[in-house]
Design an enzyme around this catalytic site. Structure first.
Site, PDB file in Angstrom:
ATOM      1  N   GLU A  42      45.715  36.839  38.642  1.00  0.00           N
ATOM      2  CA  GLU A  42      46.056  35.477  39.022  1.00  0.00           C
ATOM      3  C   GLU A  42      45.872  34.633  37.763  1.00  0.00           C
ATOM      4  OE1 GLU A  42      43.885  33.753  42.305  1.00  0.00           O
ATOM      5  OE2 GLU A  42      44.936  31.850  42.027  1.00  0.00           O
ATOM      6  N   ARG A 276      34.228  47.785  40.972  1.00  0.00           N
ATOM      7  CA  ARG A 276      34.316  46.757  39.944  1.00  0.00           C
ATOM      8  C   ARG A 276      33.392  47.077  38.788  1.00  0.00           C
ATOM      9  NH1 ARG A 276      36.382  41.906  42.156  1.00  0.00           N
ATOM     10  NH2 ARG A 276      35.711  40.672  40.389  1.00  0.00           N
ATOM     11  N   LYS A 286      35.005  34.182  38.051  1.00  0.00           N
ATOM     12  CA  LYS A 286      35.833  33.186  37.361  1.00  0.00           C
ATOM     13  C   LYS A 286      35.298  31.781  37.587  1.00  0.00           C
ATOM     14  CE  LYS A 286      40.328  35.360  37.131  1.00  0.00           C
ATOM     15  NZ  LYS A 286      41.558  35.453  37.895  1.00  0.00           N
TER      16      LYS A 286
HETATM   17  P1  ATP Z   1      39.633  35.721  41.527  1.00  0.00           P
HETATM   18  O1  ATP Z   1      40.461  36.521  42.495  1.00  0.00           O
HETATM   19  O2  ATP Z   1      38.305  35.314  42.009  1.00  0.00           O
HETATM   20  O3  ATP Z   1      40.379  34.625  40.867  1.00  0.00           O
HETATM   21  P2  ATP Z   1      39.553  38.147  40.036  1.00  0.00           P
HETATM   22  O4  ATP Z   1      38.500  38.474  39.043  1.00  0.00           O
HETATM   23  O5  ATP Z   1      39.744  39.008  41.227  1.00  0.00           O
HETATM   24  O6  ATP Z   1      39.258  36.660  40.362  1.00  0.00           O
HETATM   25  P3  ATP Z   1      42.338  38.513  39.463  1.00  0.00           P
HETATM   26  O7  ATP Z   1      43.161  37.812  38.468  1.00  0.00           O
HETATM   27  O8  ATP Z   1      42.724  38.401  40.876  1.00  0.00           O
HETATM   28  O9  ATP Z   1      40.882  38.010  39.236  1.00  0.00           O
HETATM   29  O10 ATP Z   1      42.182  40.026  39.052  1.00  0.00           O
HETATM   30  C1  ATP Z   1      43.242  40.844  38.661  1.00  0.00           C
HETATM   31  C2  ATP Z   1      42.872  42.279  38.864  1.00  0.00           C
HETATM   32  O11 ATP Z   1      41.698  42.595  38.143  1.00  0.00           O
HETATM   33  C3  ATP Z   1      42.589  42.571  40.331  1.00  0.00           C
HETATM   34  O12 ATP Z   1      43.282  43.752  40.677  1.00  0.00           O
HETATM   35  C4  ATP Z   1      41.108  42.772  40.382  1.00  0.00           C
HETATM   36  O13 ATP Z   1      40.761  43.710  41.358  1.00  0.00           O
HETATM   37  C5  ATP Z   1      40.789  43.266  38.974  1.00  0.00           C
HETATM   38  N1  ATP Z   1      39.408  42.898  38.618  1.00  0.00           N
HETATM   39  C6  ATP Z   1      38.875  41.662  38.595  1.00  0.00           C
HETATM   40  N2  ATP Z   1      37.567  41.704  38.286  1.00  0.00           N
HETATM   41  C7  ATP Z   1      37.261  43.017  38.086  1.00  0.00           C
HETATM   42  C8  ATP Z   1      36.063  43.721  37.723  1.00  0.00           C
HETATM   43  N3  ATP Z   1      34.916  43.092  37.523  1.00  0.00           N
HETATM   44  N4  ATP Z   1      36.131  45.067  37.618  1.00  0.00           N
HETATM   45  C9  ATP Z   1      37.280  45.715  37.818  1.00  0.00           C
HETATM   46  N5  ATP Z   1      38.438  45.118  38.149  1.00  0.00           N
HETATM   47  C10 ATP Z   1      38.435  43.784  38.291  1.00  0.00           C
END
Ligand code: ATP
Ligand code: MG
Length: 573
Positions: A42, A276, A286
């Site tokens: 995102e 994660r 974030k």
């Molecule tokens: P948010 O959804 O709270 O804005 P997010 O960290 O999930 O934050 P995204 O941009 O939705 O951010 O993440 C993109 C991809 O990265 C998603 O598929 C998510 O599962 C993966 N991702 C995010 N944080 C982690 C992490 N700490 N470890 C592994 N994968 C992650």
């Protein structure tokens, strides 16, 4: 010797569970043996090392099985998104060394998703709920207790259609209504209790401007986007496990919807979840990273203490070290906290092979070689990287007046002190063996100068060079070096797992995480190095010029020390 069957089963063992699932699908001939993944950020912030783990998986699987990994910006919430983030994400993925197939945006599917939502309303599968979000939340129930149906659940289709259109007008008031799927308010999976499909957002979208006012929720956009693009394996993190039945449900509905037309796809995307990445002494949320930046608690998204990829890049981490670290922690079905020390060890190992060795003195004191002629200088050969001959060599100027580290001298040294002390010999790196003859102090007793005599026959390669001296010190020549600022970083947070604490995460910030030294000296050769070039300051650690470093004001960031000082400190406790 191992036979081919054994080798095959050995290889299988080293496959991640995701790769095993993918291989099974390939063996079974699913999706016409096609592999397509996506990385779906995102664009509401900068990528961090957690994202790198997802990137390595998404792109890694595609590369390994001759598939393609596309990039999809999950841009369904304009109130938080911006093109600044899109650009940084593209840059960071390239830095990590991955190549995407196509770039897609969930916003490209807004019309398609809208049409599908209308079809769901027309078929009694969705309705407009005009309750407040609080009321809706109250009726949700608990995992063990069924929820309560909304009073709007069985309103006439025509009414819902009309209100859905109203939702998508500039006059629609945010929060006044939502579109919900009519599923099952008693389902043990809370995500099935009439999930919200659409909400009103009046902030202009970074791509579609003010065309839309109603936006699909993640659950009503993600799976469908995967389906529209032909994704075969939709790999994500464990928190999406409870979303999976809904993911599948909406795709089932989409297939029925498309079946009424003439373009049925002969495939379906499969969601697979892994753990994660969580790192000690930092935060990955974030929301918290935004707070650190917005409240100026750090120097922007690329502050070298941040867990962001741009922060790590600025600090001097190599993309290879980040990838090696991710490889080493692996992919499982259980969430864990990964040790920052492992990441730093990977950085050290990689930079040891890459970094150009230079001399820098961070805490200088003057050393005068009293028997070295005042007007003489010599160019001393310095190997750029003993780990890689191809990196060649450079020259460092030697003269009578040098800077050495204050810690490398002791007037009354204990027996085991193998650095500089009166009466003892040490080697000056790439130069001569010198014997300390004394030091000069100011009125307060501070040492302001050290004196030594050199042995002219002891230059590397000469006969006198072969005798044993225990210590080797680095130095720079007073008239052949540049002044520099050096920034040393420590853990951003004081405790191992700040996210596990109840208190405000700001209270857990390590106040001593940045130490600025303004009185350092680097040899001329090092002063020419730019951001992006990996350096080792000999005997100290790995460093990189900061992006804002200029010839008039040199700034270097400490990437990581040569040894893990944190482990040492813990041992002492
Ligand atoms: P948010 O959804 O709270 O804005 P997010 O960290 O999930 O934050 P995204 O941009 O939705 O951010 O993440 C993109 C991809 O990265 C998603 O598929 C998510 O599962 C993966 N991702 C995010 N944080 C982690 C992490 N700490 N470890 C592994 N994968 C992650
Ligand atoms: Mg997310």
């Amino acid at each position: 010797m191992a036979n081919s069957e054994e080798i095959k089963s050995e290889e299988k063992k080293s496959l991640s569970f995701v790769e095993q699932l993918v291989e099974k699908d390939l063996e079974e001939g699913k999706n016409a043996k096609r592999i397509q993944t996506r990385f779906p950020p995102e664009p509401n912030g900068y990528l961090h090392i957690g994202h790198a783990k997802a990137i390595c998986m998404d792109f890694g699987v595609a590369e390994k099985y001759n598939g393609v990994c596309n990039l999809r910006f999950d841009d369904t919430n304009p109130s938080k998104e911006d093109t600044e983030y899109v650009d940084s994400i593209l840059n960071d993925i390239q830095w990590l060394g991955f190549k995407w197939g196509n770039i897609y945006y969930a916003s490209d599917y807004f019309q398609k998703l809208w049409d599908f939502a209308v079809w769901m309303i027309e078929n009694g599968k969705a309705y407009i709920d005009e309750q407040t979000s609080e009321q809706i939340a109250e009726q949700k129930g608990t995992p063990t207790q069924a929820g309560v149906e909304s009073p709007y659940r069985n309103r006439p289709v025509e009414e819902s259609l009309e209100l859905f259109n109203k939702m998508n007008t500039p006059e629609a008031v945010e929060g006044s209504m939502v579109l919900r799927a009519k599923l099952d308010m008693a389902n043990p999976n809370m995500h099935f209790r009439d999930p919200i499909m659409y909400r009103i957002i009046q902030t202009p979208h970074h791509r579609t401007g003010t065309k839309w006012h109603a936006y699909p929720m993640y659950d009503f956009a993600h799976g469908q986007s995967d389906y529209f693009e032909g994704v075969t394996h939709s790999i994500c993190t464990l928190e999406f496990v409870p979303h999976r039945p809904l993911y599948d449900k909406f795709i089932d509905e989409l297939k029925v919807y498309e079946g009424e037309g003439d373009n049925i796809h002969d495939f379906r995307p499969r969601q697979i979840e892994f753990n994660r990445l969580n790192l000690t002494y930092t935060v990955m949320s974030k929301r918290k990273l935004h707070a650190l930046v917005d409240e100026h608690l750090v120097d922007g998204w690329d502050d070298p203490r941040m867990p962001t990829l741009c922060g790590m890049r600025r600090r001097g981490y190599s993309p290879e070290s980040v990838r090696k670290f991710i490889d080493s922690i692996g992919y499982t079905k259980f969430d864990a906290l990964n040790d920052m020390a492992l990441l730093e060890a990977a950085v050290r190992e990689d930079l040891n092979a890459k970094a150009t060795r230079v001399s820098a003195v961070l805490n200088p004191v003057k050393l005068v070689i009293t028997n070295y002629p005042e007007d003489m200088t010599e160019e001393m050969e310095a190997i750029n990287n003993p780990e890689n001959e191809a990196d060649g060599k450079h020259y460092i100027t030697f003269s009578r007046n040098l800077w050495i580290e204050r810690e490398d001298f002791m007037e009354d040294a204990p027996k085991k002190f193998f650095r500089m002390t009166p009466g003892k010999e040490v080697r000056l790196k790439n130069a001569y063996i010198v014997k300390c003859t004394g030091c000069t102090k100011d009125e307060e007793g501070n040492i302001i100068e050290i004196q030594a005599e050199y042995d002219p026959t002891s230059k590397s390669g000469m006969e006198g060079a072969n005798r044993k001296v225990k210590g080797t010190l680095h130095w720079v020549s007073v008239d052949h070096c540049k002044k520099a600022e050096v920034r040393e970083y420590d853990r951003l947070f004081k405790i191992e797992n700040p996210s596990a604490e109840e208190c405000d995460f700001r209270d857990l910030i390590n106040e001593d995480s940045l130490k600025i030294r303004t009185n350092c000296y680097v040899e001329d050769f090092a002063a020419e190095k730019k951001a992006g070039e990996y350096l080792q300051f000999q005997r100290i650690g790995y460093f990189m010029a900061d992006k804002n470093s200029t010839a008039d004001h040199l700034v270097f960031n400490k990437t990581v020390g040569l040894k893990d000082t944190w482990a040492k400190m813990a041992d002492k406790k």
